[in-house]
Design a protein around this motif. Structure first.
Motif, PDB file in Angstrom:
ATOM      1  N   ILE A 123       0.858  -1.180   0.000  1.00  0.00           N
ATOM      2  CA  ILE A 123       0.000   0.000   0.000  1.00  0.00           C
ATOM      3  C   ILE A 123       0.897   1.233   0.000  1.00  0.00           C
ATOM      4  O   ILE A 123       1.710   1.423   0.907  1.00  0.00           O
ATOM      5  CB  ILE A 123      -0.923   0.010   1.226  1.00  0.00           C
TER       6      ILE A 123
ATOM      7  N   ARG B 224       1.036   5.330  -0.053  1.00  0.00           N
ATOM      8  CA  ARG B 224       0.311   6.589   0.172  1.00  0.00           C
ATOM      9  C   ARG B 224       1.166   7.734  -0.369  1.00  0.00           C
ATOM     10  O   ARG B 224       2.224   8.032   0.166  1.00  0.00           O
ATOM     11  CB  ARG B 224       0.027   6.811   1.655  1.00  0.00           C
TER      12      ARG B 224
ATOM     13  N   HIS C 178      -3.260  10.211  -2.051  1.00  0.00           N
ATOM     14  CA  HIS C 178      -3.758   9.139  -2.907  1.00  0.00           C
ATOM     15  C   HIS C 178      -3.207   7.813  -2.387  1.00  0.00           C
ATOM     16  O   HIS C 178      -2.033   7.730  -2.021  1.00  0.00           O
ATOM     17  CB  HIS C 178      -3.302   9.364  -4.352  1.00  0.00           C
ATOM     18  N   ARG C 179      -4.056   6.789  -2.353  1.00  0.00           N
ATOM     19  CA  ARG C 179      -3.639   5.477  -1.849  1.00  0.00           C
ATOM     20  C   ARG C 179      -3.737   4.448  -2.974  1.00  0.00           C
ATOM     21  O   ARG C 179      -4.771   4.327  -3.634  1.00  0.00           O
ATOM     22  CB  ARG C 179      -4.515   5.064  -0.673  1.00  0.00           C
ATOM     23  N   MET C 180      -2.637   3.708  -3.190  1.00  0.00           N
ATOM     24  CA  MET C 180      -2.570   2.695  -4.246  1.00  0.00           C
ATOM     25  C   MET C 180      -2.232   1.340  -3.637  1.00  0.00           C
ATOM     26  O   MET C 180      -1.344   1.243  -2.786  1.00  0.00           O
ATOM     27  CB  MET C 180      -1.504   3.083  -5.281  1.00  0.00           C
ATOM     28  N   HIS C 181      -2.934   0.296  -4.089  1.00  0.00           N
ATOM     29  CA  HIS C 181      -2.716  -1.065  -3.607  1.00  0.00           C
ATOM     30  C   HIS C 181      -2.121  -1.896  -4.745  1.00  0.00           C
ATOM     31  O   HIS C 181      -2.757  -2.076  -5.791  1.00  0.00           O
ATOM     32  CB  HIS C 181      -4.036  -1.692  -3.147  1.00  0.00           C
TER      33      HIS C 181
ATOM     34  N   SER D  32      -0.065  -1.963 -12.979  1.00  0.00           N
ATOM     35  CA  SER D  32      -0.930  -0.964 -12.357  1.00  0.00           C
ATOM     36  C   SER D  32      -1.436  -1.467 -11.008  1.00  0.00           C
ATOM     37  O   SER D  32      -1.454  -2.681 -10.752  1.00  0.00           O
ATOM     38  CB  SER D  32      -2.117  -0.659 -13.267  1.00  0.00           C
ATOM     39  N   PRO D  33      -1.871  -0.572 -10.135  1.00  0.00           N
ATOM     40  CA  PRO D  33      -2.446  -1.010  -8.862  1.00  0.00           C
ATOM     41  C   PRO D  33      -3.715  -1.829  -9.088  1.00  0.00           C
ATOM     42  O   PRO D  33      -4.441  -1.618 -10.065  1.00  0.00           O
ATOM     43  CB  PRO D  33      -2.771   0.307  -8.142  1.00  0.00           C
TER      44      PRO D  33
ATOM     45  N   ARG E 154      -6.149  -1.591  -7.081  1.00  0.00           N
ATOM     46  CA  ARG E 154      -7.151  -0.562  -6.798  1.00  0.00           C
ATOM     47  C   ARG E 154      -6.429   0.669  -6.260  1.00  0.00           C
ATOM     48  O   ARG E 154      -5.341   0.580  -5.694  1.00  0.00           O
ATOM     49  CB  ARG E 154      -8.213  -1.045  -5.809  1.00  0.00           C
ATOM     50  N   GLN E 155      -7.071   1.803  -6.442  1.00  0.00           N
ATOM     51  CA  GLN E 155      -6.506   3.064  -5.967  1.00  0.00           C
ATOM     52  C   GLN E 155      -7.634   4.053  -5.764  1.00  0.00           C
ATOM     53  O   GLN E 155      -8.675   3.984  -6.426  1.00  0.00           O
ATOM     54  CB  GLN E 155      -5.481   3.610  -6.957  1.00  0.00           C
ATOM     55  N   GLN E 156      -7.430   4.972  -4.845  1.00  0.00           N
ATOM     56  CA  GLN E 156      -8.457   5.953  -4.557  1.00  0.00           C
ATOM     57  C   GLN E 156      -7.856   7.111  -3.773  1.00  0.00           C
ATOM     58  O   GLN E 156      -6.869   6.940  -3.056  1.00  0.00           O
ATOM     59  CB  GLN E 156      -9.611   5.336  -3.748  1.00  0.00           C
TER      60      GLN E 156
END
Length: 295
Positions: free
Chosen positions: A44, A46, A72-75, A149-150, A152-154
């Motif tokens: 993760i 940030r 922004h947070r990317m997994h 790519s991640p 998920r990201q948000q």
């Protein structure tokens, strides 16, 4: 006062590859401080975006990409992450994964635009940071890159904003005439759309490097070490005995700790007055014990 301004335009480049990393025309990779952790088979990341302050003596660039302040947070899947040190050497997965068992400050290189479920990973042979970045960041800092790519990201809602604006790289030196010389470097990136002969369009990124040198009285400049210790004005001539790489505040205020965590010990962090704020109050007359000079 601004003693001289030198503008050096770089070559235009066309972004055709799958990467979303920022690679200036000089061939250097661009990294941003971030925080990362490992949990549940995912890495993760940030990342924080900050506004960019006007550069001394340079008109705003209307074609520069604009980012809103926020987090922004990317997994990423653990297997989709590569890690390096600032000198470009690869870090073994077991080593960097052990470091991320708790949230850690890292340098984030970006990620490839590759489907995390079906695409082949876009691995890199290494990283190529600028001489300023390699001289200012800790040698054991982790540089992370997503080969896909991640998953998920948000954006993070209601995230606590970072302090100030984006800092810049530069150097600082005490001159024989009793002034402090601060040199700042700014890499401006302009984005244009260009039509293709076969139809459609591509992206063109033009990079311009601007270097500004200012000579200022001691009382107008505030200097800290990277761990937050203030350096009094009458200590500066003994501390800055030569030109040292430094992190320069973009707005004359303090720099957010996110940008300080990975700096080498005793790296100068410099705040100079801006046209908007004017000169800052001078340093106290009595000097604390000076730390070891920067390296």
């Amino acid at each position: 006062m601004i003693s001289r301004v030198v503008v050096m335009p770089a070559l235009s480049i066309v972004l055709l590859g799958p990467l979303v990393t920022s690679v200036p025309a000089r061939g250097f990779d661009h990294v941003s401080p971030a925080r990362a952790s490992l949990a549940g088979g995912e890495v993760i990341v940030r990342s924080v975006s900050l506004p960019t302050a006007p550069f001394p003596g340079i008109a705003p660039n209307p074609y520069a990409p604009v980012s809103e302040p926020g987090e922004h947070r990317m997994h990423f899947r653990t297997g989709d992450i590569q890690a390096f040190h600032p000198d470009g050497t690869a870090v073994a997965p077991a080593t960097w994964q052990a470091a991320l068992t708790q949230e850690t400050s890292v340098l984030f290189l970006g990620h490839a635009l590759v489907d995390p479920n079906t695409g082949a990973p876009a691995t890199r042979p290494g990283v190529h940071l600028s001489a300023e970045e390699k001289s200012i960041y800790k040698t054991d800092a982790l540089v992370l890159f997503g080969t896909r790519s991640p998953v998920r990201q948000q954006p993070v809602p209601n995230a606590k904003p970072a302090k100030g604006v984006q800092p810049r790289f530069g150097t600082v030196l005490v001159e024989p005439n009793g002034m402090i010389r601060v040199t700042e470097r700014l890499d401006l990136r302009s984005h244009f759309y260009a039509p293709l002969p076969t139809g459609g369009q591509t992206h063109i990124f033009q990079n311009t490097t601007t270097t500004t040198t200012r000579s200022l009285p001691y009382g107008d400049v505030r200097v800290w070490t990277s761990d937050g210790r203030r350096i009094a004005a009458n200590v500066l001539p003994q501390w800055l005995t030569q030109e040292y790489p430094a992190l320069i505040s973009g707005d004359g205020g303090e720099v957010d700790p996110l940008f300080l965590d990975l700096l080498k010990p005793n790296t100068p962090v410099v705040a100079v007055p801006t046209q908007a704020t004017g000169p800052r109050p001078g340093a106290p007359a009595s000097a604390p014990v000076a730390p070891a000079p920067p390296r």
